[in-house]
Design a protein around this motif. Structure first.
Motif, PDB file in Angstrom:
ATOM      1  N   SER A   1      -6.962  -2.573  -0.853  1.00 39.79           N
ATOM      2  CA  SER A   1      -7.299  -2.733   0.569  1.00 39.79           C
ATOM      3  C   SER A   1      -6.041  -3.040   1.372  1.00 39.79           C
ATOM      4  CB  SER A   1      -8.332  -3.848   0.755  1.00 39.79           C
ATOM      5  OG  SER A   1      -7.770  -5.083   0.380  1.00 39.79           O
ATOM      6  N   ARG A   2      -6.083  -2.754   2.669  1.00 39.01           N
ATOM      7  CA  ARG A   2      -4.881  -2.922   3.492  1.00 39.01           C
ATOM      8  C   ARG A   2      -4.356  -4.351   3.453  1.00 39.01           C
ATOM      9  NH1 ARG A   2      -4.084   1.365   7.185  1.00 39.01           N
ATOM     10  NH2 ARG A   2      -2.056   0.496   7.677  1.00 39.01           N
ATOM     11  N   ASP A   3      -5.262  -5.332   3.362  1.00 36.32           N
ATOM     12  CA  ASP A   3      -4.810  -6.737   3.327  1.00 36.32           C
ATOM     13  C   ASP A   3      -4.507  -7.214   1.901  1.00 36.32           C
ATOM     14  OD1 ASP A   3      -7.301  -6.940   2.231  1.00 36.32           O
ATOM     15  OD2 ASP A   3      -8.183  -8.096   3.863  1.00 36.32           O
ATOM     16  N   LYS A   4      -4.596  -6.326   0.956  1.00 28.80           N
ATOM     17  CA  LYS A   4      -4.309  -6.583  -0.464  1.00 28.80           C
ATOM     18  C   LYS A   4      -5.232  -7.634  -1.092  1.00 28.80           C
ATOM     19  CE  LYS A   4       0.602  -5.402  -0.034  1.00 28.80           C
ATOM     20  NZ  LYS A   4       0.912  -4.317  -0.919  1.00 28.80           N
TER      21      LYS A   4
ATOM     22  N   ALA B   1       1.906  -9.925  -5.331  1.00 27.63           N
ATOM     23  CA  ALA B   1       2.313 -10.614  -6.564  1.00 27.63           C
ATOM     24  C   ALA B   1       1.884 -12.078  -6.543  1.00 27.63           C
ATOM     25  CB  ALA B   1       3.830 -10.503  -6.729  1.00 27.63           C
ATOM     26  N   GLY B   2       1.869 -12.670  -5.367  1.00 30.12           N
ATOM     27  CA  GLY B   2       1.567 -14.097  -5.271  1.00 30.12           C
ATOM     28  C   GLY B   2       0.077 -14.417  -5.221  1.00 30.12           C
ATOM     29  N   LYS B   3      -0.751 -13.427  -5.101  1.00 28.74           N
ATOM     30  CA  LYS B   3      -2.191 -13.707  -4.994  1.00 28.74           C
ATOM     31  C   LYS B   3      -2.829 -13.793  -6.386  1.00 28.74           C
ATOM     32  CE  LYS B   3      -3.555 -11.347  -0.635  1.00 28.74           C
ATOM     33  NZ  LYS B   3      -3.038 -12.291   0.278  1.00 28.74           N
TER      34      LYS B   3
ATOM     35  N   SER C   1      -2.903 -13.262 -11.873  1.00 33.00           N
ATOM     36  CA  SER C   1      -2.077 -13.132 -10.671  1.00 33.00           C
ATOM     37  C   SER C   1      -1.715 -11.667 -10.443  1.00 33.00           C
ATOM     38  CB  SER C   1      -0.791 -13.953 -10.815  1.00 33.00           C
ATOM     39  OG  SER C   1       0.074 -13.312 -11.723  1.00 33.00           O
ATOM     40  N   GLY C   2      -1.409 -11.349  -9.195  1.00 29.93           N
ATOM     41  CA  GLY C   2      -0.959 -10.000  -8.875  1.00 29.93           C
ATOM     42  C   GLY C   2       0.289  -9.662  -9.681  1.00 29.93           C
ATOM     43  N   ALA C   3       1.157 -10.652  -9.865  1.00 32.76           N
ATOM     44  CA  ALA C   3       2.404 -10.416 -10.603  1.00 32.76           C
ATOM     45  C   ALA C   3       2.108  -9.991 -12.042  1.00 32.76           C
ATOM     46  CB  ALA C   3       3.266 -11.679 -10.587  1.00 32.76           C
TER      47      ALA C   3
END
Ligand code: DGJ
Length: 747
Positions: free
Chosen positions: A658-661, A689-691, A716-718
């Motif tokens: 999504s655009r807001d990730k 990465a931080g979410k 995590s996204g990372a």
């Protein structure tokens, strides 16, 4: 500033967020191309120009005795044929004496604070965005022929809309034998590939990548449509460019007729790419005082691989090409009766299909080919757009009331540009078709092509179609077109204008599309041409979605949709779940897999859902609910190709973010399940990465071991992007899985 003009240095630079494009007026007033690539700020690339005497390369007349100056090796912004540059010409003009040479010099330029529309042609719309346009006028040294190059900068999108206009002020007619829209020049030492998209009916837009070696590569269509055989979209890129690395230049032609994209590596190794209307089927008589507007090419550049390039095109086409009420709103989940019934249907059959579909969440019934005239097969009836009351007693209104009563919308199929030999229209107006007087004509599906260059033909079609559209609450139209043009000749034009018919045909189609879509703004139009035979940026101006292919086999669709995704947004890609065994291939795939594949586009069904078991119907309900839930992520988010289905023969995976990730979806299909292999790891892309994301994995095949791979939990996204997700242990024929990620705040 998007456009910077250094008048003293005669340098013109266009800037987007991440790219720069530079030209300069050089020696003898010629306009040279200096640079297109990653941003160079206020850098000056004029030092790249050099001259050197070369044998077998001529110097223009204005250069006098300067033997070192030649256009034959210079990087030109817009190449003209016949006056010393022997490489790919953008323009070829013939004067009344038969002479064919243009010697174009910089004449003037103008800055506009907006994007002008191109009369009669589709083109990017500025919308809410701020755009600057640069118009550079070139003039022939020996005549009053002017060429106006137009560049509009879409800064945030890293895109430049480029086109050109030719003006004849010579006092006599001028014949244009070529008037292309854009030219791109690259340096000699670069090892470059050209990526193009070839195909055929039911297998459109296969990716073909080849080195640009010496000589010419031509990718084109002379079929009257942009065609299934070649797509009017090409990418020039570094030989080593991948999805995530390397330089890529895209040229996406905003045109639905005959086109040509050519690439040439010259004797000194430089590369020129041109794009425009196909000169092979084009010749235009330009009277004194007239101008000719060439269609638009959308240029985009990515310095970090193909993925970004596609994303640039997805965004700009979605936001600035598509228009109207359906541009942003959620489009209905539809069911189309074509593969369910073909020509054999009536009101009762359609209502039965709609009844079950509506209970499962489908919102629109599309009545396909066969509702009009004498149309019980493809041998007759096209052109007679009156309801066949034997099939639909009470007409369109009666059917529509029944469908609306189920809470569903009604959609209707048309093939406006065609006429059957066995039709009232052809009997009344045999002169309305494209054919050459005194010659036989080619048949295809027993139908002929109406001469859309004629105003009377367009007016008749408008009256017929608008009458049907006004006769009931019709909320969707599928605009089909099922044969190539041949014997292209119009009764109304003199001999010296017959070379104009192909382009005039396309302009005529655009005019009719414009009129109908403007007068019926509440109707969602979907483009179609034997599937994806007219799949181009131009059509998206009138219709925000296009039926991608008549091949509805989920496994074949993986490649078709993969290829289509390079240049076109998923929000435009018509994709349906159909019956098994599949009608095109005979293959049987799980319903879950068919749903996963069709969800990569504007989702729908193409079968009679009454033929499904109760368990399958429940699955359909879930698919529709999932599609509606994820609509924005799929249709407005970023799309990533995670594998190349033409190379990875075991797994095909793609992703939406999504655009807001905050949300992401990973879809994958096992295309060759093997025994005793390691389950691969797929690294996600485009996350934050931080979410922290909650992962849930859905797989359908009873034997697939979901817990082997992507275990449900929070990651995590990372981790998801770097370490990746291990795929479940896939079993069975054509299994699929879907991973849903949703941000967990304060995890
Ligand atoms: C070709 C289209 O692609 C199909 O979906 C269907 O509409 C047929 N034409 C009908 O003739």
């Amino acid at each position: 500033m998007a456009i910077v003009i250094d008048s003293s240095a005669k340098r013109l630079t266009l800037h987007t967020a991440n790219t720069s494009y530079q030209m300069m007026v050089g020696e003898y007033g010629y306009l040279f191309h200096l640079y297109y690539g990653d941003s160079i700020g206020d850098g000056d690339c004029s030092y790249l120009l050099y001259k050197q005497e070369r044998s077998l390369c001529s110097s223009p007349f204005c250069a006098g005795e300067d033997r070192a100056f030649t256009l034959d090796t210079a990087p030109q912004e817009y190449s003209a044929g016949g006056a010393g540059d022997t490489r790919l010409p953008c323009i070829i003009a013939e004067f009344p004496n038969g002479g064919r040479a243009l010697d174009l010099h910089y004449f003037s330029h103008e800055l506009l604070a907006e994007k002008p529309a191109l009369k009669g042609l589709p083109s990017l719309q500025q919308g809410e965005k701020t755009c600057q346009t640069l118009e550079i006028t070139l003039k022939d040294s020996d005549s009053e022929v002017y060429v106006i190059l137009q560049y509009t900068v879409f800064e945030e999108d890293d895109c430049i809309a480029r086109s050109c206009r030719v003006e004849n002020r010579t006092g006599a007619p001028l014949r244009l034998e070529a008037a292309l829209s854009a030219c791109l020049e690259r340096e000699a030492e670069e090892d470059l590939d050209l990526i193009s998209f070839w195909g055929r009916h039911t297998m459109e837009r296969n990716v073909e990548r080849r080195r640009v070696s010496h000589g010419k590569i031509v990718v084109d269509s002379a079929r009257g449509t942009s065609s299934a055989q070649q797509s009017p979209f090409v990418i020039l890129c570094d030989h080593h460019a991948t999805e995530d690395a390397g330089r890529c230049w895209g040229l996406n032609f905003v045109y639905s007729g005959n086109f040509a994209a050519s690439a040439e590596r010259s004797q000194l190794g430089s590369v020129r790419v041109t794009m425009g209307i196909n000169p092979e089927t084009f010749s235009w008589k330009l009277e004194d005082g007239e101008s000719f507007q060439a269609p638009e090419v959308i240029l985009s550049y990515s310095g970090c691989g193909l993925s970004r390039l596609s994303s640039n095109y997805h965004r700009i086409l979605r936001e600035n090409m598509c228009r109207g009420a359906f541009k942003d709103c959620r489009r209905p989940v539809l069911i189309n009766n074509w593969e369910a019934t073909y020509f054999d249907f009536n009101t009762d059959k359609l209502v039965r299909i709609a009844e079950t579909a509506s209970k499962l969440g489908v919102e629109l019934l599309v009545m396909d080919d066969g509702w009009f005239g004498k149309r019980d097969s493809d041998w007759s009836g096209l052109g007679d757009w009156t309801v066949n009351e034997k099939k639909l007693p009470g007409g369109m209104q009666a059917l529509c009331s029944k469908i609306n009563a189920l809470g569903m919308k009604l959609g209707v199929w048309f093939e406006p540009e065609m006429v059957s030999e066995d039709s009232d229209l052809f009997r009344q107006h045999p002169e309305w078709v494209l054919r050459i007087e005194g010659r036989g004509y080619s048949r295809n599906r027993y139908q002929l092509v109406l001469d859309m260059s004629r105003q009377d033909v367009r007016e008749h079609l408008y009256q017929q179609i608008s009458k049907v559209l006004s006769s009931a609450n019709i909320e969707y139209v599928k605009w089909d077109m099922n044969r190539p043009l041949s014997e292209v000749w119009s009764q109304l034009l003199p001999a010296d204008r017959q070379g104009e018919v192909s382009h005039r045909y396309t302009l005529g189609v655009y005019e009719l599309m414009d009129r109908l879509t403007t007068d019926f703004p509440h109707i969602l139009f979907e483009g179609c041409s034997s599937g994806g035979n007219r799949y181009d940026a131009g059509l998206l101006y009138y219709m925000p979605q296009i039926w991608c292919s008549d091949n509805t086999d989920a496994i074949e669709r993986l490649e078709i949709q993969y290829g289509t995704s390079f240049g076109f947004p998923m929000s435009a890609l018509g994709a349906h779940v159909s019956a098994c065994p599949n009608h095109q291939t005979g293959r049987t795939t799980p319903l879950f897999t068919r749903g996963v594949v069709a969800m990569a586009g504007t989702f729908g069904y193409e079968l009679d859902l009454n033929t499904l078991t109760e368990e399958e119907k429940e699955q359909v309900k879930e698919q529709i609910a999932a599609y509606k839930k994820h609509y924005d992520t799929i249709n407005k988010g970023e799309y990533y190709r995670l594998t190349d289905p033409t190379r990875n023969r075991e797994l095909c995976a793609w992703e939406f973010v999504s655009r807001d990730k905050k949300k992401a979806l990973l879809f994958a299909v096992g295309t060759h399940v093997r025994a005793n292999v390691a389950m691969p790891v797929i690294r996600m892309k485009g996350l934050d990465a931080g979410k922290q994301y909650r992962l849930t994995c859905q797989a359908d095949h009873p034997l697939t071991k979901k817990d082997v791979g992507a275990k449900d939990g929070v990651y995590s996204g990372a981790v998801l992007m770097n370490a990746g997700i291990r795929t479940p242990m896939l079993k069975g024929d054509w299994p699929a899985f879907c991973v849903e990620l949703e941000e967990v705040e304060n995890a």
